[in-house]
Design an enzyme around this catalytic site. Sequence first.
Site, PDB file in Angstrom:
ATOM      1  N   CYS A   1      -1.223  -4.508  12.984  1.00 56.00           N
ATOM      2  CA  CYS A   1      -1.239  -6.254  13.332  1.00 56.00           C
ATOM      3  C   CYS A   1      -0.688  -6.316  14.609  1.00 56.00           C
ATOM      4  O   CYS A   1      -0.255  -5.561  15.135  1.00 56.00           O
ATOM      5  CB  CYS A   1      -0.369  -6.648  12.091  1.00 56.00           C
TER       6      CYS A   1
ATOM      7  N   GLY B   1      -5.818  -6.749  14.997  1.00 61.38           N
ATOM      8  CA  GLY B   1      -6.192  -7.047  13.867  1.00 61.38           C
ATOM      9  C   GLY B   1      -7.156  -8.104  13.775  1.00 61.38           C
ATOM     10  O   GLY B   1      -6.931  -9.153  14.546  1.00 61.38           O
TER      11      GLY B   1
ATOM     12  N   GLY C   1       3.457  -3.004  11.215  1.00 63.61           N
ATOM     13  CA  GLY C   1       4.010  -1.589  10.868  1.00 63.61           C
ATOM     14  C   GLY C   1       3.836  -1.594   9.459  1.00 63.61           C
ATOM     15  O   GLY C   1       3.516  -2.618   8.740  1.00 63.61           O
TER      16      GLY C   1
END
Length: 458
Positions: free
Chosen positions: A2, A28, A104
Site C-alpha cells: 500500500c 497499490g 505493512g
Amino acid sequence: MCGILGVAGRPDAAETTQLGLFALQHRGQESAGIVAAGTDGTFHTRVGMGLVSEVFAGGEAAGLEGGVAIGHVRYATTGASQLKNAQPLVYNTGHGPVAIAHNGNLTNALQLKKKLEARGAIFQSSTDSEVIVHLLARQDGPIEDALIASLRQVEGAYSLLLLTPDKLIAARDPYGFRPLIVGRLGAAHVFASETSALNLIGAQTVRELEPGELAIVEGGKLRTLKPFAPVPAPARCVFEQVYFARPDSVIFNRGVQAARRDLGRALAHEMAGVQADVVVPVPDSGVSAALGFSEVSGIPFEMGLVRSHYVSRTFIKPTQELREHAAKLKLAPVPEALRGKRVLLIDDSIVRGTTSKKICKSLREAGAREIHMGVTSPPIVSPCYYGIDTPRASELIANVHSQEDIRKFLGVDSLRHLSLQGMLRAVGKGDEHGWCDACFTRRYPTPIPDYQVAEAVK
Ligand code: AMP
C-alpha cells in the site's frame, strides 16, 4: 502493498492528497481513498475500488472539505480485494471519529482479532489494520497514548497515519520495515510512503520518520516521540529498493534509481566474462540495473522489450488466469534489437517464474540467438509477511526447484542471481546491516505467529 499520504494544514488538503496519491499508485492499484476532517470535526470520506484516477474521476476530492486529510492506495495482502477493506478505514470510537491508513502487514493480527472477538468486538473489515483501531478504542487517555498502547501489542510491519478531528498522527514500527517520509508544503506538514509523492505536490522532504517514531501534528505544530522499546537492529525491506519503490524516490535515505544501478553494477562484477551482444532490461524495474550492468561490462544497452503503459502491473491482478493474460499484453519484444543476438536479460527478481518464462519465449520468437538471464537479487525462497505480495512458499519457484531446473523452465541458456552480500552491499552503500532480507534467507526479524499457524514455513 500500500501507499499512504497525509496532509495537515491546507484548506485543499484532500485535493493535495489526491495529487500525491498519483505518485504512489505503483504501491497499490486495487482501491484508493481519502478522508478529510472538516473544520467542525466531521469526516468527509471517499473510498472506492480501482485507481486514483477512477475513484476520483469526477473531481470528488474537491468536495472533501477540511484542512487535514489522509489517503491510501491498496492492493490486498491481508483481507480480500473488496470495498469493505478499502482504506482509509473510518470508525466512531470513545475518542471520537478516527480514520486509519496503513502500509505493512501485522504478523499477530489474527491472534489479536480472535481475542478481541471473544470479548465481543465486531469487525467491519478483514484487514489487519482494523485490529489497531479496536485496540486503541479500548484505551483511555489522549489518542496518541491509546495508539501507542495499541501498537505495543501488535507485531510486524506498519507505517501508518491516524486522523482525528484535530490531530494527524504518523507512526512507523520499531523495525522500520516500510518507509515513511516527513515533508513540508509551505506551512503544512506532509507524510508520504515515498518522496515521489512529496515531489509531485511540490513539498520539501524534511526527513524519514525513524523506526519506532511517532509524529503528532496538532494546531499546526509537529512533535515527535519514540515510545517503543529499542529492537536489536532495524529491518528495512530490501525489496523496496530492489523492486517495489519508484526510481525517482529516495527511501531509507538512498535514491532508488542509484541503488538499482549499483545492483546492476554488482551483478556485472559477479558475472565478469559473460559473453553477450546486448544488455536488455525487463522494463520498467530492470532499466536502471541494466544501465549499471552495461556500464561495468561494456556490453551495449538495448531496449529490446517495450512496455505498454496502459496495462496495470500483472501481479496486482488477483488471479493467476488474469495475470497470464496481462503479462502478454504488457511487454512486447523489439525484433530488430534482438534478431541473431546473444541477449543478456536483466530483471530484478524471479518469484513464480511465470512472467520471466513468457518473456524469454517472446525474445526467442523475436529472433534472440541466446538468452542469458541476470537477476539483481538472490532467489526468493520464502514469503513476505510484512506487506509485499509474494505467493505462498510452495509457489515460489526457487523454494521448490533447483537453479538448473529453473533455468530449464525459463528456457534460458544461463541464469545467474546476484549474491546476498552483493545485493546488501549495493543497496546499503556501506550500510549493509539493518535490512530485512527474509524473502531471500528465511530469517524473519520478528515472530510471525499468525503464519506459523496458517502455513508451515520451510
Ligand atoms: P515471475 O517471472 O512470474 O516470477 O515474475 C517476476 C517479475 O515480477 C519480475 O519482473 C518482478 O519485477 C515482478 N515482481 C516481483 N515481485 C513482485 C510483486 N510483489 N508484485 C508485483 N510484481 C512483482
